[in-house]
Write a protein that holds these residues in place. Structure first.
Motif, short mmCIF file in Angstrom:
data_model
loop_
_atom_site.label_atom_id
_atom_site.label_comp_id
_atom_site.label_asym_id
_atom_site.label_seq_id
_atom_site.Cartn_x
_atom_site.Cartn_y
_atom_site.Cartn_z
N UNK A 115 0.83 -1.21 0.00
CA UNK A 115 0.00 0.00 0.00
C UNK A 115 0.86 1.26 0.00
N UNK A 116 1.98 1.23 0.70
CA UNK A 116 2.89 2.38 0.68
C UNK A 116 3.45 2.60 -0.71
N UNK A 117 3.85 1.53 -1.39
CA UNK A 117 4.36 1.67 -2.76
C UNK A 117 3.31 2.23 -3.70
N UNK A 118 2.08 1.76 -3.55
CA UNK A 118 0.98 2.28 -4.37
C UNK A 118 0.76 3.76 -4.10
N UNK A 119 0.81 4.14 -2.85
CA UNK A 119 0.60 5.53 -2.48
C UNK A 119 1.73 6.42 -2.98
N UNK A 120 2.95 5.93 -2.91
CA UNK A 120 4.08 6.69 -3.44
C UNK A 120 3.94 6.93 -4.94
N UNK A 121 3.39 5.96 -5.64
CA UNK A 121 3.23 6.09 -7.09
C UNK A 121 2.09 7.04 -7.46
N UNK A 122 1.07 7.13 -6.62
CA UNK A 122 -0.13 7.86 -7.01
C UNK A 122 -0.41 9.11 -6.19
N UNK A 123 0.14 9.15 -4.98
CA UNK A 123 -0.28 10.19 -4.05
C UNK A 123 0.38 11.54 -4.28
N UNK A 124 -0.42 12.60 -4.25
CA UNK A 124 0.16 13.94 -4.25
C UNK A 124 0.86 14.21 -2.92
N UNK A 125 1.69 15.21 -2.89
CA UNK A 125 2.50 15.52 -1.71
C UNK A 125 1.65 15.68 -0.45
#
Length: 98
Positions: free
Chosen positions: A69-79
């Motif tokens: 989930x962290x990897x997914x969030x790093x790929x998609x999440x804005x700052x």
């Protein structure tokens, strides 16, 4: 972005070696699963998808769920989302260290 990645790495270094008895102490598994669900919700919000309940698997899988989930969030999440996620990870780490 780096702060979130660093926070996740620190948490995973702490919990990935835990055996089942350690997960059973002080609601550690429940607290970590709550983080898993929060990261999933943040990722869904960032990607404009509906939120979904994360399946509750065995405690020993929790570090893997955090990593994915962290990897997914790093790929998609804005700052702004990554800042919120980092705060959630740091909050859990602090609670686990008490």
């Amino acid at each position: 972005m780096t702060d979130f990645a660093t926070s996740v790495d620190r948490l995973l270094n702490q919990i990935r070696v835990w055996e089942q008895p350690r997960w059973n102490q002080d609601d550690r598994a429940a607290r970590t699963f709550a983080l898993v669900q929060r990261l999933a919700d943040l990722g869904a919000d960032a990607e404009g998808r509906p939120r979904r309940e994360v399946p509750r698997e065995h405690d020993m899988i929790l570090p893997d769920q955090v990593r994915v989930l962290a990897d997914d969030l790093l790929a998609a999440g804005p700052e702004s989302v990554l800042v919120e996620a980092a705060a959630a990870v740091d909050e859990l780490r602090a609670a686990l260290n008490r």
